[in-house]
Enzyme design. Structure first.
Site, PDB file in Angstrom:
ATOM      1  CG  ASP A 157       4.292  39.547   5.919  1.00  0.00           C
ATOM      2  OD1 ASP A 157       5.208  39.421   6.735  1.00  0.00           O
ATOM      3  OD2 ASP A 157       3.096  39.384   6.220  1.00  0.00           O
ATOM      4  CG  ASP A 203       1.764  43.906   1.960  1.00  0.00           C
ATOM      5  OD1 ASP A 203       1.036  43.390   2.829  1.00  0.00           O
ATOM      6  OD2 ASP A 203       2.608  43.270   1.300  1.00  0.00           O
TER       7      ASP A 203
END
Length: 317
Positions: free
Chosen positions: A18, A16
């Site tokens: 963020d 991922d």
């Protein structure tokens, strides 16, 4: 049932972005609070923010608007928020441990490069019973293309370790509508991009040979539903929100995917498939069967075909 311990070595890491690679979660909150303040609304609480994290934009926006009840149309809110984010996102920076981790994983390509030149692999690494292998990496982020570029344009060396075909963004047309995180599609697609680009003599990577790195609860559930192992490295405030429920989070059993999702895809509490880390600085390569060659191998001839990865290593020092 005791936790599983006989996992194969990790051959792929799926990240991922963020709140996991970049410090964007506090930037997101700051931008949202600017608009909330305009209309006399309270700041965004973590109880709501936790439900927004990791989700595709349309789904997150629907949850937000149901809570905020702003006196403006969603389209106006989105336009105002985008303008503020355009000013703030270029200030994003890697979180602790990220630069080193990506550099180390990028350097594992040495094992494949050395075999490819027909020479015997010799290194100064610590003796290990694990067979060294190239750990492939891919990005799997819910951020759409515009926001991705705002957040990463000033960090090109860092993100160069993710080749373009292995960057799966939130607006990728190959992800069906409504199938973003917490559904497994984005991680399965990221794995597909790796398998489609493997050399002919390398067998396809299976989901259980993948390690997902996530900060959000929907992201953890997506990784578990994909049949992959998961590292949960959340914001400290998110940890507080789920205090006492960490086992459920790691098992993917919080229920973010809704009642209609396949219950057989999630795990069991303490089943050994996932772990919590307060920081990526404490990630254990040995636990996951990852052997990182020493930084000195960057000077070897077989490594000079990937200048962008060498730049990542320079920044890691």
């Amino acid at each position: 049932m005791p936790p599983r311990t006989d996992f194969p070595p990790v051959r792929a890491c799926l990240f991922d972005m963020d709140g996991l690679l970049l410090d964007t979660e506090d930037i997101y909150t700051k931008c949202v609070n600017v608009i909330l303040d305009r209309y006399g609304k309270p700041n965004l609480p973590w109880s709501v923010k936790a439900r927004l994290q990791g989700r595709p934009g349309p789904e997150a926006n629907a949850i937000f608007h149901n809570w905020a009840q702003l006196p403006i149309r969603p389209e106006q809110y989105s336009a105002d928020l985008s303008a503020i984010q355009a000013e703030q996102f270029p200030s994003s920076q890697p979180l602790p441990g990220v630069v080193r981790l990506l550099a180390d994983l990028g350097r594992t390509r040495y094992w494949a490069a050395k075999r490819g030149d027909g020479k015997q692999t010799t290194t100064t690494t610590t003796p290990t019973t694990t067979k060294p292998n190239h750990v492939h990496i891919a990005l799997a982020t819910s951020s759409h293309s515009r926001n991705f570029h705002l957040k990463t344009a000033h960090l090109t060396s860092l993100f160069s370790v993710f080749s373009a075909p292995r960057r799966v963004l939130g607006d990728d047309p190959r992800i069906p509508a409504g199938r973003g995180k917490p559904h497994p599609d984005i991680f399965l697609l990221a794995l597909r991009t790796i398998n489609e680009s493997l050399p002919a003599d390398e067998p396809p990577i299976r989901p259980e040979e993948c390690l997902v790195f996530e900060d959000s609860v929907p992201g953890v559930e997506a990784g578990r539903r994909a049949g992959m192992r998961v590292i949960w490295c959340p914001h400290p405030m998110l940890v507080r929100e789920y205090a006492g429920r960490e086992g459920e989070v790691l098992a993917g059993r919080i229920g973010e995917a809704g009642d209609g999702a396949d219950p057989s895809q999630v795990g069991e509490v303490d089943d050994g498939w996932a772990e919590y880390l307060p920081s990526l600085e404490s990630f254990s390569y040995e636990k996951y069967g990852i052997v990182v060659p020493p930084i000195e191998v960057e000077s070897e001839e077989c490594m000079k075909d990937r200048v962008e990865d060498a730049e990542v290593v320079i920044h890691a020092e």
